[in-house]
Motif scaffolding. Sequence first.
Motif, PDB file in Angstrom:
ATOM      1  N   ASP A  70       0.825  -1.210   0.000  1.00  0.00           N
ATOM      2  CA  ASP A  70       0.000   0.000   0.000  1.00  0.00           C
ATOM      3  C   ASP A  70       0.861   1.263   0.000  1.00  0.00           C
ATOM      4  O   ASP A  70       0.519   2.255  -0.651  1.00  0.00           O
ATOM      5  CB  ASP A  70      -0.924   0.023   1.218  1.00  0.00           C
ATOM      6  CG  ASP A  70      -2.016  -1.018   1.131  1.00  0.00           C
ATOM      7  OD1 ASP A  70      -2.308  -1.467   0.001  1.00  0.00           O
ATOM      8  OD2 ASP A  70      -2.579  -1.377   2.186  1.00  0.00           O
ATOM      9  N   PHE A  71       1.983   1.223   0.706  1.00  0.00           N
ATOM     10  CA  PHE A  71       2.868   2.380   0.731  1.00  0.00           C
ATOM     11  C   PHE A  71       3.517   2.599  -0.632  1.00  0.00           C
ATOM     12  O   PHE A  71       3.631   3.738  -1.094  1.00  0.00           O
ATOM     13  CB  PHE A  71       3.948   2.226   1.813  1.00  0.00           C
ATOM     14  CG  PHE A  71       4.845   3.419   1.914  1.00  0.00           C
ATOM     15  CD1 PHE A  71       4.396   4.589   2.509  1.00  0.00           C
ATOM     16  CD2 PHE A  71       6.127   3.391   1.383  1.00  0.00           C
ATOM     17  CE1 PHE A  71       5.219   5.698   2.591  1.00  0.00           C
ATOM     18  CE2 PHE A  71       6.953   4.496   1.458  1.00  0.00           C
ATOM     19  CZ  PHE A  71       6.499   5.654   2.065  1.00  0.00           C
ATOM     20  N   VAL A  72       3.930   1.522  -1.290  1.00  0.00           N
ATOM     21  CA  VAL A  72       4.524   1.630  -2.628  1.00  0.00           C
ATOM     22  C   VAL A  72       3.496   2.208  -3.600  1.00  0.00           C
ATOM     23  O   VAL A  72       3.809   3.088  -4.410  1.00  0.00           O
ATOM     24  CB  VAL A  72       5.049   0.260  -3.117  1.00  0.00           C
ATOM     25  CG1 VAL A  72       5.552   0.364  -4.552  1.00  0.00           C
ATOM     26  CG2 VAL A  72       6.157  -0.245  -2.207  1.00  0.00           C
ATOM     27  N   LEU A  80       3.778   5.750  -5.712  1.00  0.00           N
ATOM     28  CA  LEU A  80       3.601   5.815  -7.169  1.00  0.00           C
ATOM     29  C   LEU A  80       2.523   6.822  -7.559  1.00  0.00           C
ATOM     30  O   LEU A  80       2.649   7.529  -8.559  1.00  0.00           O
ATOM     31  CB  LEU A  80       3.265   4.426  -7.720  1.00  0.00           C
ATOM     32  CG  LEU A  80       4.427   3.431  -7.699  1.00  0.00           C
ATOM     33  CD1 LEU A  80       3.916   2.017  -7.931  1.00  0.00           C
ATOM     34  CD2 LEU A  80       5.469   3.811  -8.729  1.00  0.00           C
ATOM     35  N   LYS A  81       1.469   6.899  -6.768  1.00  0.00           N
ATOM     36  CA  LYS A  81       0.403   7.866  -7.050  1.00  0.00           C
ATOM     37  C   LYS A  81       0.855   9.288  -6.731  1.00  0.00           C
ATOM     38  O   LYS A  81       0.611  10.216  -7.514  1.00  0.00           O
ATOM     39  CB  LYS A  81      -0.839   7.543  -6.218  1.00  0.00           C
ATOM     40  CG  LYS A  81      -1.601   6.338  -6.663  1.00  0.00           C
ATOM     41  CD  LYS A  81      -2.764   6.141  -5.690  1.00  0.00           C
ATOM     42  CE  LYS A  81      -3.714   5.093  -6.125  1.00  0.00           C
ATOM     43  NZ  LYS A  81      -4.829   4.963  -5.178  1.00  0.00           N
ATOM     44  N   ASP A  82       1.499   9.462  -5.580  1.00  0.00           N
ATOM     45  CA  ASP A  82       1.833  10.796  -5.092  1.00  0.00           C
ATOM     46  C   ASP A  82       3.022  11.411  -5.820  1.00  0.00           C
ATOM     47  O   ASP A  82       2.964  12.559  -6.247  1.00  0.00           O
ATOM     48  CB  ASP A  82       2.107  10.729  -3.587  1.00  0.00           C
ATOM     49  CG  ASP A  82       2.190  12.093  -2.963  1.00  0.00           C
ATOM     50  OD1 ASP A  82       1.251  12.894  -3.174  1.00  0.00           O
ATOM     51  OD2 ASP A  82       3.193  12.374  -2.285  1.00  0.00           O
ATOM     52  N   VAL A  83       4.098  10.671  -5.976  1.00  0.00           N
ATOM     53  CA  VAL A  83       5.325  11.225  -6.561  1.00  0.00           C
ATOM     54  C   VAL A  83       5.301  11.155  -8.089  1.00  0.00           C
ATOM     55  O   VAL A  83       5.691  12.102  -8.773  1.00  0.00           O
ATOM     56  CB  VAL A  83       6.570  10.493  -6.008  1.00  0.00           C
ATOM     57  CG1 VAL A  83       7.836  10.982  -6.679  1.00  0.00           C
ATOM     58  CG2 VAL A  83       6.661  10.658  -4.501  1.00  0.00           C
ATOM     59  N   ALA A 107      -0.536   2.317 -10.785  1.00  0.00           N
ATOM     60  CA  ALA A 107       0.248   2.180  -9.556  1.00  0.00           C
ATOM     61  C   ALA A 107       0.241   0.735  -9.063  1.00  0.00           C
ATOM     62  O   ALA A 107       1.286   0.196  -8.681  1.00  0.00           O
ATOM     63  CB  ALA A 107      -0.294   3.119  -8.482  1.00  0.00           C
ATOM     64  N   VAL A 108      -0.909   0.085  -9.083  1.00  0.00           N
ATOM     65  CA  VAL A 108      -1.005  -1.311  -8.636  1.00  0.00           C
ATOM     66  C   VAL A 108      -0.211  -2.214  -9.574  1.00  0.00           C
ATOM     67  O   VAL A 108       0.506  -3.118  -9.135  1.00  0.00           O
ATOM     68  CB  VAL A 108      -2.479  -1.756  -8.522  1.00  0.00           C
ATOM     69  CG1 VAL A 108      -2.583  -3.254  -8.325  1.00  0.00           C
ATOM     70  CG2 VAL A 108      -3.168  -1.012  -7.396  1.00  0.00           C
ATOM     71  N   ALA A 123      12.138  -5.284  -9.199  1.00  0.00           N
ATOM     72  CA  ALA A 123      12.315  -3.874  -9.565  1.00  0.00           C
ATOM     73  C   ALA A 123      11.250  -3.499 -10.589  1.00  0.00           C
ATOM     74  O   ALA A 123      10.745  -4.351 -11.316  1.00  0.00           O
ATOM     75  CB  ALA A 123      13.697  -3.635 -10.151  1.00  0.00           C
ATOM     76  N   GLY A 124      10.930  -2.225 -10.640  1.00  0.00           N
ATOM     77  CA  GLY A 124       9.943  -1.740 -11.605  1.00  0.00           C
ATOM     78  C   GLY A 124      10.226  -0.305 -11.988  1.00  0.00           C
ATOM     79  O   GLY A 124      10.645   0.514 -11.154  1.00  0.00           O
ATOM     80  N   ILE A 125      10.003   0.014 -13.258  1.00  0.00           N
ATOM     81  CA  ILE A 125      10.237   1.365 -13.771  1.00  0.00           C
ATOM     82  C   ILE A 125       9.020   2.227 -13.453  1.00  0.00           C
ATOM     83  O   ILE A 125       7.894   1.897 -13.820  1.00  0.00           O
ATOM     84  CB  ILE A 125      10.491   1.338 -15.288  1.00  0.00           C
ATOM     85  CG1 ILE A 125      11.726   0.513 -15.599  1.00  0.00           C
ATOM     86  CG2 ILE A 125      10.629   2.755 -15.837  1.00  0.00           C
ATOM     87  CD1 ILE A 125      11.952   0.273 -17.074  1.00  0.00           C
ATOM     88  N   CYS A 126       9.271   3.335 -12.771  1.00  0.00           N
ATOM     89  CA  CYS A 126       8.198   4.251 -12.380  1.00  0.00           C
ATOM     90  C   CYS A 126       7.983   5.352 -13.405  1.00  0.00           C
ATOM     91  O   CYS A 126       6.896   5.911 -13.498  1.00  0.00           O
ATOM     92  CB  CYS A 126       8.524   4.888 -11.047  1.00  0.00           C
ATOM     93  SG  CYS A 126       8.837   3.701  -9.769  1.00  0.00           S
ATOM     94  N   GLY A 127       9.020   5.699 -14.157  1.00  0.00           N
ATOM     95  CA  GLY A 127       8.907   6.747 -15.152  1.00  0.00           C
ATOM     96  C   GLY A 127      10.245   7.026 -15.803  1.00  0.00           C
ATOM     97  O   GLY A 127      11.289   6.571 -15.321  1.00  0.00           O
ATOM     98  N   VAL A 128      10.215   7.769 -16.890  1.00  0.00           N
ATOM     99  CA  VAL A 128      11.415   8.152 -17.629  1.00  0.00           C
ATOM    100  C   VAL A 128      11.405   9.676 -17.740  1.00  0.00           C
ATOM    101  O   VAL A 128      10.435  10.260 -18.229  1.00  0.00           O
ATOM    102  CB  VAL A 128      11.436   7.498 -19.033  1.00  0.00           C
ATOM    103  CG1 VAL A 128      12.673   7.921 -19.797  1.00  0.00           C
ATOM    104  CG2 VAL A 128      11.360   5.991 -18.914  1.00  0.00           C
TER     105      VAL A 128
END
Length: 126
Positions: free
Chosen positions: A61-63, A67-70, A78-79, A90-95
């Motif tokens: 839930d924190f992860v 992902l939603k906030d930052v 996000a899920v 590991a997972g890519i959050c953005g570029v």
Amino acid sequence: MAIMNLYTEITEPTLSDEGDGGRESREVKHDGLLLAEPEVKTKRPPYFKVVLLNDDYTPMDFVTFVLKDVFHKNHEEAVSIMLEIHHRGAGICGVYTRDVAETKAELVMTISRRNEYPLQCRVENE
């Protein structure tokens, strides 16, 4: 006054597009000299991936919240990224460009430390 007008007429730069052979550069005549303006080519800045790493202590839930906030992901994205982090490690959050990527990674680390979680984030070349 006539001397001043004569001086201004001579020293004002004039543009010449003659004889450019299809090139983009422009030539400037100044005081009888022919000066070529350099061609300026811009290139795309390098992009960097922001990657979240899995650990055994940070709740899912924190992860998802991070992902939603930052990274401004909607709930489904996000899920999905959170599950990728959980299953693959590991997972890519953005570029992003370097400055933005480093700022987001630092923000993730700050938020996780304030909440006493060991969530790790790194920045990699695209």
